[in-house]
Design an enzyme around this catalytic site. Sequence first.
Site, PDB file in Angstrom:
ATOM      1  N   HIS A  50       0.855  -1.186   0.000  1.00 45.46           N
ATOM      2  CA  HIS A  50       0.000   0.000   0.000  1.00 45.46           C
ATOM      3  C   HIS A  50       0.893   1.238   0.000  1.00 45.46           C
ATOM      4  O   HIS A  50       1.926   1.279   0.685  1.00 45.46           O
ATOM      5  CB  HIS A  50      -0.889   0.022   1.238  1.00 45.46           C
ATOM      6  CG  HIS A  50      -1.984  -0.999   1.192  1.00 45.46           C
ATOM      7  ND1 HIS A  50      -3.121  -0.883   1.943  1.00 45.46           N
ATOM      8  CD2 HIS A  50      -2.117  -2.145   0.485  1.00 45.46           C
ATOM      9  CE1 HIS A  50      -3.921  -1.920   1.706  1.00 45.46           C
ATOM     10  NE2 HIS A  50      -3.311  -2.698   0.822  1.00 45.46           N
ATOM     11  N   GLU A  76       0.645   4.056   1.401  1.00 45.72           N
ATOM     12  CA  GLU A  76       0.861   4.645   2.725  1.00 45.72           C
ATOM     13  C   GLU A  76       1.944   3.891   3.498  1.00 45.72           C
ATOM     14  O   GLU A  76       2.791   4.508   4.150  1.00 45.72           O
ATOM     15  CB  GLU A  76      -0.446   4.655   3.531  1.00 45.72           C
ATOM     16  CG  GLU A  76      -1.543   5.482   2.911  1.00 45.72           C
ATOM     17  CD  GLU A  76      -2.424   4.695   1.928  1.00 45.72           C
ATOM     18  OE1 GLU A  76      -3.467   5.232   1.537  1.00 45.72           O
ATOM     19  OE2 GLU A  76      -2.075   3.550   1.565  1.00 45.72           O
ATOM     20  N   CYS A 133      -6.408   2.318   4.817  1.00 41.20           N
ATOM     21  CA  CYS A 133      -7.166   1.165   5.312  1.00 41.20           C
ATOM     22  C   CYS A 133      -6.816   0.915   6.783  1.00 41.20           C
ATOM     23  O   CYS A 133      -5.932   1.563   7.344  1.00 41.20           O
ATOM     24  CB  CYS A 133      -6.849  -0.072   4.465  1.00 41.20           C
ATOM     25  SG  CYS A 133      -5.194  -0.747   4.747  1.00 41.20           S
ATOM     26  N   CYS A 180      -3.078   0.180   7.288  1.00 39.93           N
ATOM     27  CA  CYS A 180      -2.268   1.392   7.195  1.00 39.93           C
ATOM     28  C   CYS A 180      -2.539   2.316   8.381  1.00 39.93           C
ATOM     29  O   CYS A 180      -1.618   2.968   8.890  1.00 39.93           O
ATOM     30  CB  CYS A 180      -2.550   2.115   5.885  1.00 39.93           C
ATOM     31  SG  CYS A 180      -2.025   1.173   4.434  1.00 39.93           S
TER      32      CYS A 180
END
Length: 143
Positions: A55, A57, A85, A88
């Site tokens: 991801h 992030e 999410c 994260c």
Amino acid sequence: MISDNHNFFLDRCRQLALQAAQAGNPPVGALMVRQGQIISEAAETARTENDITGHAELLVLRDAARQLNKTDLSDCVLYSTHEPCVMCAYAIRFHRIPEVVFQHTVTWLGGYSSAFPILTTTDVPAHWSEPPIVRVIADPISS
């Protein structure tokens, strides 16, 4: 730290998201900003790398922690095209990020707007950081 340049940084996130999409990944881009300067940026890689932790992030958190040689990133701001999410969001809280700015909510598993608001809950272990300031700034193009 509150930036006056949210749109500037979100524009760069959108460019990174486009790169992610062109590579076959979900269109997510993220930045880590410290003292008004971009110190880390990433485009989503989860699909092309076959790694759920790709991801955007998480990638910027890892890179910023490596560059600054510390896990306490309490002097940084995280920007993303999408709501982080729950995975994260946990990492954001661990790294003590005080401000998160994003454009698009992700109501199913978002760490802010879903039934699992990891970013903002105070019902957490005592060693967790305070919840960050969360700013949702709509994309002026799609508004």
